[in-house]
Design an enzyme around this catalytic site. Structure first.
Site, short mmCIF file in Angstrom:
data_model
loop_
_atom_site.label_atom_id
_atom_site.label_comp_id
_atom_site.label_asym_id
_atom_site.label_seq_id
_atom_site.Cartn_x
_atom_site.Cartn_y
_atom_site.Cartn_z
N ASP A 1 -8.15 -29.21 0.13
CA ASP A 1 -7.81 -28.51 -1.12
C ASP A 1 -8.81 -28.98 -2.18
O ASP A 1 -8.89 -30.19 -2.46
CB ASP A 1 -6.37 -28.90 -1.49
N ASN B 1 -17.02 -21.03 -4.30
CA ASN B 1 -16.34 -19.73 -4.32
C ASN B 1 -14.83 -19.85 -4.45
O ASN B 1 -14.18 -18.98 -5.02
CB ASN B 1 -16.71 -18.98 -3.03
N TYR C 1 -6.99 -16.72 -16.73
CA TYR C 1 -7.98 -16.49 -15.65
C TYR C 1 -9.35 -16.22 -16.26
O TYR C 1 -10.36 -16.80 -15.84
CB TYR C 1 -7.55 -15.32 -14.75
N LYS D 1 -13.00 -18.40 -15.91
CA LYS D 1 -14.29 -17.85 -15.48
C LYS D 1 -15.34 -17.96 -16.60
O LYS D 1 -16.54 -18.07 -16.33
CB LYS D 1 -14.12 -16.41 -14.99
N VAL E 1 -13.41 -6.56 -6.49
CA VAL E 1 -13.74 -6.69 -5.07
C VAL E 1 -12.43 -6.67 -4.30
O VAL E 1 -11.51 -7.45 -4.61
CB VAL E 1 -14.45 -8.04 -4.77
P1 NDP Z 1 -9.35 -14.39 -1.70
O1 NDP Z 1 -7.95 -14.67 -2.12
O2 NDP Z 1 -9.57 -13.38 -0.61
O3 NDP Z 1 -10.06 -15.75 -1.27
C1 NDP Z 1 -9.91 -16.92 -2.03
C2 NDP Z 1 -10.40 -18.12 -1.24
O4 NDP Z 1 -10.26 -19.29 -2.05
C3 NDP Z 1 -9.61 -18.33 0.04
O5 NDP Z 1 -10.48 -18.64 1.08
C4 NDP Z 1 -8.73 -19.52 -0.30
O6 NDP Z 1 -8.56 -20.29 0.86
C5 NDP Z 1 -9.62 -20.29 -1.28
N1 NDP Z 1 -8.85 -21.20 -2.12
C6 NDP Z 1 -7.95 -20.89 -3.08
N2 NDP Z 1 -7.43 -22.00 -3.60
C7 NDP Z 1 -8.01 -23.04 -2.96
C8 NDP Z 1 -7.88 -24.45 -3.05
N3 NDP Z 1 -7.04 -25.03 -3.92
N4 NDP Z 1 -8.62 -25.23 -2.23
C9 NDP Z 1 -9.47 -24.66 -1.34
N5 NDP Z 1 -9.64 -23.34 -1.21
C10 NDP Z 1 -8.91 -22.54 -2.01
O7 NDP Z 1 -10.12 -13.96 -3.03
P2 NDP Z 1 -11.64 -13.60 -3.31
O8 NDP Z 1 -12.46 -13.72 -2.10
O9 NDP Z 1 -11.64 -12.33 -4.05
O10 NDP Z 1 -12.00 -14.75 -4.35
C11 NDP Z 1 -13.08 -15.64 -4.18
C12 NDP Z 1 -13.66 -15.99 -5.54
O11 NDP Z 1 -14.17 -14.80 -6.13
C13 NDP Z 1 -12.67 -16.56 -6.54
O12 NDP Z 1 -13.30 -17.60 -7.25
C14 NDP Z 1 -12.38 -15.36 -7.46
O13 NDP Z 1 -11.99 -15.78 -8.74
C15 NDP Z 1 -13.73 -14.70 -7.47
N6 NDP Z 1 -13.75 -13.31 -7.87
C16 NDP Z 1 -13.01 -12.38 -7.19
C17 NDP Z 1 -13.06 -11.04 -7.58
C18 NDP Z 1 -12.25 -9.99 -6.93
O14 NDP Z 1 -12.07 -8.90 -7.53
N7 NDP Z 1 -11.74 -10.18 -5.74
C19 NDP Z 1 -13.94 -10.63 -8.70
C20 NDP Z 1 -14.64 -11.70 -9.35
C21 NDP Z 1 -14.57 -12.98 -8.92
P3 NDP Z 1 -7.19 -20.95 1.37
O15 NDP Z 1 -6.07 -20.10 0.94
O16 NDP Z 1 -7.41 -21.13 2.85
O17 NDP Z 1 -7.22 -22.27 0.69
C1 8X3 Z 2 -11.79 -10.79 -10.57
C2 8X3 Z 2 -12.13 -9.46 -11.17
O1 8X3 Z 2 -11.54 -7.90 -13.07
O2 8X3 Z 2 -9.74 -8.63 -11.62
O3 8X3 Z 2 -12.44 -11.81 -11.26
O4 8X3 Z 2 -10.70 -10.13 -13.20
S1 8X3 Z 2 -10.96 -9.02 -12.32
#
Ligand code: NDP
Ligand code: 8X3
Length: 251
Positions: A59, A86, A152, A156, A185
């Site tokens: 974590d 990420n 949130y 960011k 995304v």
């Molecule tokens: P997902 O929920 O699909 O993936 C998030 C990942 O983060 C998972 O692999 C999860 O793994 C991991 N994670 C969360 N908390 C922890 C923790 N405490 N320790 C270790 N791993 C952790 O979301 P996304 O792929 O969309 O998100 C990835 C990144 O992209 C984030 O930082 C998000 O803010 C950012 N983002 C996403 C957008 C979107 O629209 N989807 C847009 C802009 C940015 P596990 O649960 O196995 O720990």
């Molecule tokens: C994730 C994209 O627009 O939902 O950072 O905040 S948004």
């Protein structure tokens, strides 16, 4: 003589953008250290990628455990060339004065402090070796707040400032720093944000063709593949019908 492949560490590789980054970096010739908290998803990614993948279960919010995980890497995996910070999440979409402070703590601890802990654990080795690249996953949400995004968006915005700070502090080294800021995304992101409400999560992507994890991973691979004198400082990547965190045209 066999050439040793470069090594990337991707946090949050069990889903979404992180999983796509792990796959795309692997396809681009990297060995990948894949991290997350979900053992089943981590092991299945390891099975898919084979000997060039190493799973690390931890974590990112726990500094001592994150440091110990990096320190526990076998010697042949210790020289990390690319760190993709990420792992992150949004929790809730409420007015700030009505928000849940447990959600705030989790977002701040993961998105800001977890990213810092990983940076602190990995970047000194890059500086010592005179080689490395840090890619932080920010968001369009960090450019300007949108309704009910408050904390949130704040995390960011902090990622943006922390990334800029790192780039400044490393300017006298060959280590490069990139901020990738995605818009919408389609991943597990909204399901997590709405605490498992899949119907509400699906609505977020209705009427717009959202980005995919692969779209973002392609940008990450582009940045890390640039010639050594080129530093891709920042990329904002939006779906065609999204113009900002608040302007989304749905059909
Ligand atoms: P997902 O929920 O699909 O993936 C998030 C990942 O983060 C998972 O692999 C999860 O793994 C991991 N994670 C969360 N908390 C922890 C923790 N405490 N320790 C270790 N791993 C952790 O979301 P996304 O792929 O969309 O998100 C990835 C990144 O992209 C984030 O930082 C998000 O803010 C950012 N983002 C996403 C957008 C979107 O629209 N989807 C847009 C802009 C940015 P596990 O649960 O196995 O720990
Ligand atoms: C994730 C994209 O627009 O939902 O950072 O905040 S948004």
């Amino acid at each position: 003589m066999t050439q040793i492949k470069p090594t990337a560490l991707v946090t949050g590789a069990t889903s979404g953008i992180g999983m796509s980054c792990a796959r795309r970096l692997h396809a681009a010739g990297y060995r990948v250290i894949v991290t997350g908290r979900n053992p089943a998803r981590l092991n299945s990614l390891k099975d898919e990628l084979g000997a060039d993948a190493l799973p690390l279960l931890f974590d990112v919010r726990d500094r001592e455990i994150a440091e110990a995980a990096v320190a526990s890497l076998p010697p042949s995996w210790r020289e990390i060339d690319v760190l993709v910070n990420n792992a992150g999440l949004a929790l809730g979409l409420d007015k700030e004065h009505e928000g849940d402070y447990r959600d705030w703590d989790t977002m701040i601890d993961t998105n800001i402090k977890g990213l810092l802990y990983m940076t602190r654990a990995v970047v000194p080795g890059m500086v010592e070796r005179g080689h490395g690249h840090v890619v932080n996953i920010g968001s369009v949400a960090g450019d300007a707040a949108y309704a009910n995004g408050n904390v949130y968006c704040g995390t960011k915005a902090a990622v943006k400032a922390i990334t800029d700070g790192l780039r400044i502090d490393l300017a006298d080294t060959p280590v490069r720093v990139t901020l990738v800021k995605p818009g919408l995304v389609e991943t597990r992101f909204s399901e997590v944000r709405f605490h498992g409400d899949t119907e509400r999560a699906a609505n977020v992507y209705k009427g717009i063709s959202p980005l995919t994890g692969n779209d973002i991973a392609d940008a990450v691979v582009y940045a890390v593949s640039a010639p050594p004198h080129v530093q891709v400082a920042e990329m904002l990547i939006l779906a065609t019908h999204q113009a900002s965190g608040s302007v989304i045209c749905r059909k």
